[in-house]
Design an enzyme around this catalytic site. Structure first.
Site, PDB file in Angstrom:
ATOM      1  N   GLY A 199       0.801  -1.128   0.060  1.00  0.00           N
ATOM      2  CA  GLY A 199       0.110  -0.056   0.132  1.00  0.00           C
ATOM      3  C   GLY A 199       0.798   1.340   0.119  1.00  0.00           C
ATOM      4  CD  GLN A 245       3.744   5.594   2.746  1.00  0.00           C
ATOM      5  OE1 GLN A 245       2.996   5.206   2.124  1.00  0.00           O
ATOM      6  NE2 GLN A 245       4.903   4.746   3.053  1.00  0.00           N
ATOM      7  CB  CYS A 270       6.393   1.609   6.624  1.00  0.00           C
ATOM      8  SG  CYS A 270       5.860   3.223   6.121  1.00  0.00           S
ATOM      9  CG  LEU A 271       6.833   0.833   0.314  1.00  0.00           C
ATOM     10  CD1 LEU A 271       6.332   1.114  -0.773  1.00  0.00           C
ATOM     11  CD2 LEU A 271       7.898  -0.172   0.152  1.00  0.00           C
ATOM     12  CG  HIS A 279       0.802   0.706   7.696  1.00  0.00           C
ATOM     13  ND1 HIS A 279       1.652   0.098   8.253  1.00  0.00           N
ATOM     14  CD2 HIS A 279       1.086   1.474   6.539  1.00  0.00           C
ATOM     15  CE1 HIS A 279       3.119   0.555   7.738  1.00  0.00           C
ATOM     16  NE2 HIS A 279       2.441   1.418   6.643  1.00  0.00           N
ATOM     17  CD  GLU A 280      -0.625   1.987   3.217  1.00  0.00           C
ATOM     18  OE1 GLU A 280      -0.234   3.049   2.946  1.00  0.00           O
ATOM     19  OE2 GLU A 280       0.279   1.012   3.236  1.00  0.00           O
ATOM     20  CG  HIS A 311       1.285   6.392   5.833  1.00  0.00           C
ATOM     21  ND1 HIS A 311       2.694   6.861   6.346  1.00  0.00           N
ATOM     22  CD2 HIS A 311       1.555   5.180   5.665  1.00  0.00           C
ATOM     23  CE1 HIS A 311       3.221   5.896   6.213  1.00  0.00           C
ATOM     24  NE2 HIS A 311       2.983   4.547   5.841  1.00  0.00           N
TER      25      HIS A 311
HETATM   26 NI    NI Z   1       3.500   2.794   5.484  1.00  0.00          NI
END
Ligand code: NI
Length: 171
Positions: free
Chosen positions: A47, A52, A100-101, A142-143, A146
């Site tokens: 995701g 981000q 997480c990226l 999680h997304e 952000h």
């Molecule tokens: Ni993330």
């Protein structure tokens, strides 16, 4: 095709709250979503949230058939979710591994609601309303975190289960 630079933990922009998207025509949504898909796929992510890549609006994408970063996770349908609202169903909390990226190389065990419902709209203004559990529920939580400036390490309770992926999960 445009793979965008992903902001990394420590960048203050990741700690900001994102704004709801009131007018779907106010930004070039098609281009932004395509860039997010390209960026997510290039990094094998499950995701990605708009903040981000430095875009401060309430837009997340997620979904995969099979993900090499999460080999045991069940399939999650590809979804574009705008202005999301999450409501927990029950109070059961489940621990699970996350990455997480924006936090490259690391993994941690994060407690999340096991079951949630979530609402929002897609890029065409169509209503989305789903009840989900397991990894799908985890990815959405999680997304959406952000969008509130929350990164998963801020949710970790047990720091003995936080570390480098290649050390925690050697092949
Ligand atoms: Ni993330």
């Amino acid at each position: 095709m445009a793979i965008k630079e992903i902001l990394k933990m420590g960048d203050p922009r990741l700690l900001e709250k994102s704004k709801p998207l009131k007018d779907l025509n106010a930004v070039d949504l098609d281009q932004l979503i395509q860039d997010m898909i390209d960026t997510m796929e290039a990094n094998d992510g499950a995701g990605l949230a708009a903040p981000q890549i430095g875009i401060n609006i309430q837009l997340v994408i997620f979904g995969f058939k099979k993900n090499d970063r999460y080999p045991d996770a069940e399939e999650v349908p590809f979804t574009v979710l705008i202005n999301p609202k999450i409501t927990p169903i029950g109070d059961q909390i489940e621990d699970g591994w996350e990455g997480c990226l924006s936090v490259p190389g690391l993994r941690g065990v994060v407690p999340r609601y096991k079951k949630i419902s979530y609402q929002g709209i897609d890029q065409y203004g169509k209503k989305i309303e789903r009840k989900v559990d397991g990894f799908h529920a985890r990815v959405v939580q999680h997304e959406c975190d952000h969008l509130f400036g929350i990164l998963y390490p801020m949710r970790i309770k047990d720091f003995t289960k936080f570390g480098f992926h290649e050390v925690l999960f050697p092949d």
